[in-house]
Design a protein around this motif. Sequence first.
Motif, short mmCIF file in Angstrom:
data_model
loop_
_atom_site.label_atom_id
_atom_site.label_comp_id
_atom_site.label_asym_id
_atom_site.label_seq_id
_atom_site.Cartn_x
_atom_site.Cartn_y
_atom_site.Cartn_z
N GLN A 60 -2.75 0.31 -4.44
CA GLN A 60 -2.56 -1.14 -4.44
C GLN A 60 -1.35 -1.54 -3.61
OE1 GLN A 60 -2.51 -1.88 -8.71
NE2 GLN A 60 -4.69 -2.39 -8.68
N PHE A 61 -1.20 -0.86 -2.47
CA PHE A 61 -0.18 -1.19 -1.49
C PHE A 61 -0.86 -1.62 -0.20
CE2 PHE A 61 2.86 0.70 -4.26
CZ PHE A 61 4.11 0.23 -3.86
N ASN A 80 3.47 -4.49 -2.33
CA ASN A 80 2.58 -4.32 -3.46
C ASN A 80 1.69 -5.56 -3.53
OD1 ASN A 80 1.35 -3.86 -5.91
ND2 ASN A 80 3.14 -4.36 -7.13
N ASN A 81 0.37 -5.38 -3.41
CA ASN A 81 -0.52 -6.54 -3.35
C ASN A 81 -1.08 -6.95 -4.71
OD1 ASN A 81 -2.43 -4.53 -3.80
ND2 ASN A 81 -3.14 -4.49 -1.68
N SER A 83 0.14 -8.49 -8.55
CA SER A 83 1.21 -9.05 -9.36
C SER A 83 0.82 -8.95 -10.82
CB SER A 83 1.46 -10.51 -8.98
OG SER A 83 2.44 -11.08 -9.81
N SER A 87 3.79 -4.04 -12.64
CA SER A 87 4.53 -4.01 -11.39
C SER A 87 6.01 -4.34 -11.61
CB SER A 87 3.93 -4.99 -10.39
OG SER A 87 2.58 -4.67 -10.11
N ASP A 184 5.77 -10.65 1.12
CA ASP A 184 5.18 -10.55 -0.21
C ASP A 184 4.55 -11.83 -0.73
OD1 ASP A 184 5.89 -8.04 -2.33
OD2 ASP A 184 6.84 -7.96 -0.37
#
Length: 314
Positions: A60-61, A80-81, A83, A87, A184
């Motif tokens: 999930q990057f 990091n995609n 939320s 996390s 981000d």
Amino acid sequence: MRELSWRHHTLIQALLARGPLREDHFHLLFTRITEKSPDNDRQLFNNYLLTMNKALSFAQFELRGCRNQYDGRVYYGLVNNVSDEQSKLGTKYSVPQIAFYKAIVEAIAQDPSAQGGISNIAALHLQLENQLGDAGSQSHVIPPAFKNFSISLKEKTIAELAQDQWLNCTPDGFVNLGVRSFLDLRSWFRTNDIPSCEVCNEAGVKAELCSNEGCTVRVHRYCLKKMLSNKKSKRACPSCGTQWRSTAPNVEFKEEEDEPDARIQGQSSSHKRKKTRLNRDIDSGPNGDSVAAAQASQPPPDTRRITRSTAHQR
């Protein structure tokens, strides 16, 4: 990540160690690792990024590019995609620090004057209680960590966020968004209805506004060159037709120095000297002074306020 070669791994590790890199620095790293130039083989470069993102998606990057709205330069970094609460467990920042950062971002992004920053004094006086949401307003219970988050702790947090490139502090006392925030928060800008630039359709956090107060059009300063590049065209707002009055002198004709896309074959000797300097920057390592100096040498953002009747009084 079995499909990744050692070259892919080296690029990923370089971004993890150094943080977001300016496009020309990242291209230089790519050239030195792969012995291929993005200028000569753009498809190879894009394929490398695609391959890395396919592998990184498992964790999930994402390797993402963004444009810094203060200087118009492109940067690359890992984000990091997702939320979620899990996390947040991986961050070094405390809950009050995260709430304070969120308050700063909201104050900057939702400012109708689109000046792109707030004064350091205004940032220090932001109330963390406003970040508790409906739950906080219903229970009327403010966590002790929020109550005890003093001015000195806020100053320390701003300094840490600036060091990690989440924020950027200017010499004249303004707090702006850092490169990591643009990397981000792209989806956050969209979901929170931050007005977008008329030219590139990205969130206009730092932008120039149409002089017609009844018009909502905003344009990034670096996008003005595209909008006003034709000397024969009418330099007017694309929505209301009002003549565009830029706060930057000669913005429609001024060329930016060290433009990332201005690399061509048969470079001049001055450009070769620039490449030599970039080699020294890369060789200095993630904690070296050269990279920091190169990034710090960029011109500070224009922090002049744009007075509009719709702007909030600070």
